[in-house]
Design an enzyme around this catalytic site. Structure first.
Site, PDB file in Angstrom:
ATOM      1  CB  CYS A   1     -25.345 -46.743  -5.672  1.00 50.29           C
ATOM      2  SG  CYS A   1     -25.244 -45.753  -7.183  1.00 50.29           S
TER       3      CYS A   1
ATOM      4  CG  HIS B   1     -25.516 -50.785  -6.858  1.00 50.66           C
ATOM      5  ND1 HIS B   1     -26.629 -50.310  -7.524  1.00 50.66           N
ATOM      6  CD2 HIS B   1     -24.480 -49.985  -7.252  1.00 50.66           C
ATOM      7  CE1 HIS B   1     -26.288 -49.273  -8.266  1.00 50.66           C
ATOM      8  NE2 HIS B   1     -24.992 -49.061  -8.123  1.00 50.66           N
TER       9      HIS B   1
ATOM     10  CG  ASN C   1     -25.795 -47.807 -11.645  1.00 46.14           C
ATOM     11  OD1 ASN C   1     -26.650 -47.735 -10.774  1.00 46.14           O
ATOM     12  ND2 ASN C   1     -24.535 -47.462 -11.433  1.00 46.14           N
TER      13      ASN C   1
END
Length: 318
Positions: free
Chosen positions: A108, A245, A275
């Protein structure tokens, strides 16, 4: 470096929290209160390559460049349609670029790492125009009977074109080796020299230590951001947006509270896209740019965190 163009692409299929109740015992309230997520986009009849190409082409159009103008392509990706060739190699051919390219696998935090690598290429004179792409489909890792991970993720791609400029201040990175988020690839063909009784060939699905991820994300990202601001002489009030993020609204709120910054400085897309791994930062950045919420000269912080445990944060003027 400086960013001269952005683009993003998302699957057509919108999956609501209520739709997930068909697969496991959950509710819209249970998901929203723990994650902030209401909907997510999931690949069905499109491919991740389709999204990667679309995001790249939009970024090039935004930068007023053609693919042939690119000197390098960097792609953050952990789940390509193929083990090889790399995602960047496929995208290079599909968009008509002629430059070298490579993939990065920092989960990520990958887009942040890729931007810093791009800056290094520019500073050393290796390249002048670079496409930085993140394309991810984490929904392929989930076990669709396990609500703890399946409710969190969505698919997507985001991209930025960077070139020479004095807008990039610097970055901070952290890696702490720990199996906080783990996905073990299935091995179909063992060699004749291995012990098959070890269980090494089970098709594992994603596992996540949620509490550990939460603590590490808030602590590491907050420390990195604070250090960046101190090093370059900025205060949190000087930052227009903290582009983080989009893993979980609780984590984003935790970082905001840790820094003591205003909530209005922390835009989000997690509520509608979930996500999307390393693609979440460029997707959010593209929405801010296309919505005229970021103007030239605005100071921004971008920060990503994920499996490893790996974090990366950078400071720049847009």
């Amino acid at each position: 470096m400086k960013i001269i163009g952005t683009g993003s692409a998302l699957p057509k299929k919108v999956v609501t929290n209520d739709m997930l109740t068909e697969f496991f015992d959950t509710s819209d309230e249970w998901i929203r209160t723990r994650t902030g997520i209401s909907t997510r986009r999931i690949l069905t009849d499109e491919s991740l390559i389709d999204l990667a190409i679309e995001a790249s082409q939009k970024a090039l159009e935004s930068a007023n460049l053609k693919a042939e103008d690119l000197d390098f392509i960097l792609c953050s990706n952990v789940n390509n349609n193929y083990v090889y060739p790399s995602m960047s190699s496929i995208v290079q051919g599909k968009i008509g670029a002629k430059c070298p390219c490579t993939d990065l696998r920092n989960a990520c935090a990958g887009f942040i790492y890729a931007l810093d690598v791009a800056d290094a290429f520019i500073q050393t004179g290796r390249a002048k125009k670079i496409l930085v792409l993140a394309a991810e489909e984490p929904t392929r890792f989930c076990h669709w009977e396990h609500r703890e991970t399946s409710v969190l993720f969505g698919d997507g791609a985001g991209a930025a074109v960077v070139t020479e400029g004095g807008d990039y201040k610097g970055a901070q990175f952290t890696t702490i080796s720990m199996p906080d988020v783990l996905y073990q690839r299935q091995r179909l063909e063992p060699t004749p020299f291995e012990d098959l009784s070890s269980g090494a060939y089970i098709n594992h699905t994603m596992v996540m230590q949620g509490r550990e991820v939460f603590k590490m994300a808030v602590t590491c990202c907050s420390n990195e951001i604070s250090k960046l601001l101190d090093i370059y002489g900025y205060k949190k009030e000087d930052v227009k947006y903290f582009v983080l993020h989009q893993a979980n609204l609780r984590i984003i709120n935790g970082i905001q509270q840790y820094l003591g910054a205003d909530a209005s400085q922390f835009p989000t897309t997690v509520e509608k896209y979930g996500n999307t791994s390393s693609a979440s930062v460029p997707i959010l950045l593209d929405e801010l740019v296309k919505g005229n919420k970021i103007q030239r000269g605005d100071m921004i912080v971008m920060s990503g965190f994920g499996a490893g445990f790996t974090t990366g944060s950078l400071l720049m003027k847009y």
